[in-house]
Scaffold this active site. Structure first.
Site, PDB file in Angstrom:
ATOM      1  N   GLU A 161       0.830  -1.215   0.000  1.00 33.49           N
ATOM      2  CA  GLU A 161       0.000   0.000   0.000  1.00 33.49           C
ATOM      3  C   GLU A 161       0.864   1.265   0.000  1.00 33.49           C
ATOM      4  O   GLU A 161       0.536   2.248  -0.664  1.00 33.49           O
ATOM      5  CB  GLU A 161      -0.910   0.025   1.235  1.00 33.49           C
ATOM      6  CG  GLU A 161      -2.017  -1.017   1.240  1.00 33.49           C
ATOM      7  CD  GLU A 161      -1.577  -2.340   1.867  1.00 33.49           C
ATOM      8  OE1 GLU A 161      -0.366  -2.642   1.885  1.00 33.49           O
ATOM      9  OE2 GLU A 161      -2.459  -3.083   2.334  1.00 33.49           O
TER      10      GLU A 161
ATOM     11  N   GLU B   4      17.388 -12.346 -23.554  1.00 30.64           N
ATOM     12  CA  GLU B   4      16.708 -12.646 -22.282  1.00 30.64           C
ATOM     13  C   GLU B   4      15.235 -12.236 -22.240  1.00 30.64           C
ATOM     14  O   GLU B   4      14.680 -11.983 -21.169  1.00 30.64           O
ATOM     15  CB  GLU B   4      17.477 -12.025 -21.089  1.00 30.64           C
ATOM     16  CG  GLU B   4      18.908 -12.497 -20.985  1.00 30.64           C
ATOM     17  CD  GLU B   4      19.689 -11.915 -19.793  1.00 30.64           C
ATOM     18  OE1 GLU B   4      19.063 -11.531 -18.784  1.00 30.64           O
ATOM     19  OE2 GLU B   4      20.933 -11.863 -19.882  1.00 30.64           O
TER      20      GLU B   4
ATOM     21  N   GLU C 290      27.986  -8.492  -2.714  1.00 24.01           N
ATOM     22  CA  GLU C 290      26.968  -8.285  -1.676  1.00 24.01           C
ATOM     23  C   GLU C 290      27.045  -9.269  -0.533  1.00 24.01           C
ATOM     24  O   GLU C 290      26.575  -8.990   0.560  1.00 24.01           O
ATOM     25  CB  GLU C 290      25.579  -8.454  -2.299  1.00 24.01           C
ATOM     26  CG  GLU C 290      25.141  -7.275  -3.064  1.00 24.01           C
ATOM     27  CD  GLU C 290      23.677  -7.409  -3.453  1.00 24.01           C
ATOM     28  OE1 GLU C 290      23.367  -6.943  -4.536  1.00 24.01           O
ATOM     29  OE2 GLU C 290      22.873  -7.976  -2.690  1.00 24.01           O
TER      30      GLU C 290
ATOM     31  N   HIS D 218      22.330   2.912 -16.699  1.00 27.67           N
ATOM     32  CA  HIS D 218      21.389   3.391 -15.680  1.00 27.67           C
ATOM     33  C   HIS D 218      20.852   4.784 -16.019  1.00 27.67           C
ATOM     34  O   HIS D 218      19.955   5.275 -15.360  1.00 27.67           O
ATOM     35  CB  HIS D 218      22.057   3.389 -14.310  1.00 27.67           C
ATOM     36  CG  HIS D 218      22.561   2.026 -13.932  1.00 27.67           C
ATOM     37  ND1 HIS D 218      23.858   1.620 -14.188  1.00 27.67           N
ATOM     38  CD2 HIS D 218      21.942   0.969 -13.387  1.00 27.67           C
ATOM     39  CE1 HIS D 218      23.995   0.369 -13.779  1.00 27.67           C
ATOM     40  NE2 HIS D 218      22.862  -0.045 -13.291  1.00 27.67           N
TER      41      HIS D 218
HETATM   42  N1  GLN Z   1      22.657 -10.769 -17.910  1.00 25.68           N
HETATM   43  C1  GLN Z   1      21.927  -9.861 -17.062  1.00 25.68           C
HETATM   44  C2  GLN Z   1      21.329  -8.777 -17.934  1.00 25.68           C
HETATM   45  O1  GLN Z   1      21.906  -8.461 -18.926  1.00 25.68           O
HETATM   46  C3  GLN Z   1      22.827  -9.226 -16.044  1.00 25.68           C
HETATM   47  C4  GLN Z   1      22.082  -8.303 -15.132  1.00 25.68           C
HETATM   48  C5  GLN Z   1      22.876  -7.815 -13.944  1.00 25.68           C
HETATM   49  O2  GLN Z   1      24.080  -7.894 -13.920  1.00 25.68           O
HETATM   50  N2  GLN Z   1      22.234  -7.303 -12.959  1.00 25.68           N
HETATM   51  O3  GLN Z   1      20.282  -8.224 -17.611  1.00 25.68           O
END
Ligand code: GLN
Ligand code: ZN
Length: 777
Positions: free
Chosen positions: A17, A487, A608, A697
């Site tokens: 929400e 992908e 991470e 990005h």
């Molecule tokens: N092979 C993934 C892509 O191209 C790698 C993504 C990532 O590193 N977060 O989306």
């Protein structure tokens, strides 16, 4: 008589929400009042969800981030966000996201975001410098405290402690953050006094930084801070979580606080020592329910351990989850679609609160008083331990059979590189992408319709094949050297594999906040991992059949799958990771058998997983790297293994990354202007590398000359013969109309560099960049 309490509750809402209310507000479609109304409803509901606990956290709710909230409370929002004459809420969001709602003025640089300890939650980094002054603004906390008290909640305000606040902040001018301690403490003292005045008896002061390695100065800061705050206005529960205290245990024991909360999941072996070090009136709060995973607590075993402690401590003993429940989903009750047997093993936030109450009931009135609840738990815990779907004998045998040779390539990099060159015929500066191409509206619609049963699987697959065709056609037109299938069929790089592997299950509503309004729904890894059938071969070989160019197969690596899932707690993470590695290895070998000679295994989340304490890095890296090696290194010399990592801090783990022995690694660099390549000056990275030259990005299109410049910079550290040219990361979040010109420029840069190399040989080409005509564009 044991006191139960909670450290923090998820704020996003069982049905997200808060996410939707925030996004509506940001888009300019709702008012501040409407947003506040949703927030108040959520707080009320969450307090209700925790009713029955003796103390309920207040102030843990946040519209965006609790660290940013603390910055507001301390009057420490960056100056750039304050120069607009409008509501506090707009300044707040401006600090969080660089802008507030649509139709409000003022875009500024957003606050930097970074990971909250070793979780997948991201906080807004406090900005500090030598001039920073603090000023109390307790409006939010006091309002929420009053709101809670009106609803009859026995409230315990929660704040981030002064030392952790400074430690989590970033010094903008390089000055020592600790010099600010003297300035920040009076503000904290006033805050505690204000909370006491408003009716709080206890305040939970979080100091998670105590589970990390601290030098003397930071350890001493704790002594100074808590001696100053010991004014008697209110009782302080000093709260630590996410690991052991180790050498900091002695520091804590010297602090004049009325209670201490310790993580009794990860630091159970420190509890005895802590009790010895504390004084007789101090409260000891034990975090006994795991606040970071989604499994039921083994209540019998917990009680076996707790009962003697409870005898000894009496009313000094408090019980809580080991950390804030921020990192688990809200309520299992909404998981109606989940396999009932597996569901019975789980506890989300609401269920974890119930577990605390059972434990307290057993300690106060005896186990018989809660016999039914204990029995139900016992059955669930037992079934998870024993069921065949959790325990796969052949997987366990394969884990026992792992030997060093499994992770070993047949020959060294030089030999492999020569054989690969012969097979692949790639030009100098080969160009490729990281794997995904834009996930278009059509692709997502097709997936939604498949899920809703409006599209059958064959039609869905046909649509995905069409996408793959388009993707190959575009890459050929662009003139890329190593192609990918794009992908299209993957919703998410971990979920896709989780769905194909045995040992995983998925929730429908198991959302966990990642940052602001962003949530993730981690796959749940409950059992031994096996791969019933190939997961990607059909798609990759289809793509390969459409082109004469080399096709790169695309997989997610074992460490990344592990780090982005909720995983089982009944065996070491290393064992789970090895199981994933064996499954991915089978896929790698099947791809190779199917004629795919370049295979990329993404390890986006390797970093991470690093433990909070540096002294534990080695152990983690040893099994993480070995898992990658097991997954990747079963192939012939001619098969080229790629890996990809999307971050840029490598300096401290570069040796281990080299040990993974991938033939090619692609990394994120363009945002840092190749700065991160500095590490290659001191470390002689042996294999091939593709430093990302296109920041995916941002919507910006990189210029050809810019890319050439970046590559020349890279060329000063790494011989051109070992360089690849590629974007920073996958392109799935971008639009085709951005991707095409960006990749066109990237391919042109590669061509120019090859031409430059051909006419200028090995000399440093960088100065030529300025010379007109040196690089044909
Ligand atoms: N092979 C993934 C892509 O191209 C790698 C993504 C990532 O590193 N977060 O989306
Ligand atoms: Zn990436």
């Amino acid at each position: 008589m044991v006191t139960t309490h909670n450290l923090g509750f998820p704020r996003i809402g069982a049905h997200r929400e808060l996410k939707f209310a925030l996004e509506t507000f940001w888009s300019g479609q709702s008012s501040t009042d409407a947003l506040e109304a949703v927030a108040a409803q959520l707080r009320a509901r969450h307090w209700q969800d925790q009713s029955g606990l003796d103390l309920i956290p207040v102030g843990d709710f946040s519209l965006y981030d609790h660290v940013l909230d603390m910055s507001v409370t301390l009057g420490n929002l960056p100056a750039r966000t304050r120069s607009f004459d409008d509501d506090a809420i707009h300044a707040y969001f401006r600090a969080a996201r660089g802008r507030s709602a649509k139709n409000t003025e003022g875009h500024v640089a957003a606050g930097e975001m970074t990971k909250w300890f070793d979780t997948n939650y991201h906080y807004i980094v406090p900005e500090l410098d030598a001039e920073t002054r603090f000023q109390l603004n307790a409006t939010r906390l006091l309002a929420e405290l009053a709101e809670a008290r009106r609803q009859g909640v026995t409230a315990k305000p929660v704040i981030l402690g002064p030392v952790s606040y400074l430690a989590l902040g970033k010094s903008k001018d390089g000055s020592d953050r600790l010099t600010l301690l003297k300035r920040i403490l009076p503000v904290y003292a006033s805050l505690l006094a204000a909370l006491a005045h408003a009716g709080a008896t206890w305040v939970q002061v979080d100091e998670p930084i105590l589970v990390t390695e601290l030098d003397d100065a930071w350890q001493n800061a704790f002594i100074e801070a808590y001696s100053t705050l010991d004014t008697g206005s209110v009782k302080i529960l000093l709260t630590t979580y996410f690991g052991q205290l180790k050498e900091n245990l002695a520091v804590i024991a010297r602090l004049p606080v009325q209670g201490i909360h310790i993580d009794a999941i990860n630091a159970r072996d420190e509890v005895e020592a802590l009790i010895k070090l504390t004084y007789p009136s101090q409260v000891i709060s034990l975090g006994v329910v795991n606040g970071r995973n989604i499994w039921k607590t083994d209540l019998d075993a917990t009680l076996d351990w707790l009962e003697p402690l409870s005898q000894k401590l009496g009313a000094r003993l408090w019980l809580a989850p080991h950390a804030s429940l921020l990192h688990v989903p809200v309520d299992l009750a909404f998981e109606t679609g989940m396999d009932a047997e597996i569901r019975a093993w789980m506890a989300f936030a609401v269920q974890k609160i119930a577990e605390l109450k059972i434990l307290a009931g057993a300690l106060t009135y005896g186990r018989e008083a809660v016999a039914t609840a204990l029995a139900a738990h016992r059955d669930a815990v037992k079934s998870r331990r024993e069921l065949a779907r959790v325990n796969n004998a052949s997987v366990k045998a394969a884990i026992r059979d792992i030997s060093a040779s499994l992770g070993q390539r047949r020959h060294d990099f030089e030999t492999r590189a020569a054989r690969q060159a012969e097979k692949l015929h790639l030009p100098l500066y080969p160009t490729t992408t990281i794997g995904s191409f834009p996930q278009t509206h059509d692709i997502r619609m097709a997936r939604t319709r498949l899920k809703k049963g409006q599209l059958d699987i064959e039609d869905y697959k046909n649509l995905m094949r069409q996408e793959i065709q388009r993707c190959i056609r575009e890459q050929e037109k662009l003139g890329l050297d190593v192609l990918v299938h794009g992908e299209a069929e993957r919703n998410d790089m971990v979920e896709y594999f989780g769905e194909k592997l045995e040992g995983f299950t998925f929730s429908q509503n198991g959302w966990v906040q990642s940052y602001g309004s962003r949530c993730v729904k981690p796959p749940i890894l409950f059992g031994d991992i096996s791969r019933p059938e190939p997961m990607t071969v059909e798609w990759i070989t289809y793509a390969a059949s459409l082109t004469d160019k080399p096709m790169k197969g695309m997989l997610t690596g074992p460490v990344t799958i592990l780090n982005w899932s909720f995983v089982r707690d009944d065996q070491p993470r290393a064992t789970t990771c090895y199981q994933l590695a064996l499954a991915i290895r089978q896929e790698v070998l099947d791809l190779e058998k199917a004629g795919i000679h370049i295979i990329q295994i993404d390890e986006a989340a390797l970093r991470e997983g690093l433990p909070l304490r540096r002294s534990q890095w080695k152990e983690y890296l040893s099994w993480a790297v070995e898992s990658f090696r097991i997954a990747a290194n079963g192939v012939a010399d001619e098969t080229q293994i790629h890996t990809h990592m999307c971050y840029s801090e490598f300096n401290d783990i570069i040796a281990e990354i080299a040990e993974m022995d991938a033939d090619v690694i692609t990394i994120e660099t363009s945002r840092s202007d190749m700065e991160l390549l500095d590490v290659f000056e001191t470390f002689d990275y042996p294999n091939q590398i593709g430093p990302g030259v296109y920041d995916i990005h941002a919507p910006n299109i990189p210029e050809t000359s810019q890319i050439i410049g970046l590559m020349l910079k890279a060329g000063r550290r790494i011989p051109a013969a070992r360089l690849w040219i590629n974007p920073d990361c996958g392109l799935k979040t971008r639009q085709w109309q951005e991707v095409i010109p960006a990749l066109t420029n990237m391919v042109n840069a590669a061509r120019a560099l090859r031409a430059g190399q051909a006419s200028h040989g090995d000399q440093d080409l960088a100065p030529l960049l300025e010379a007109p005509g040196a690089f044909p564009s």
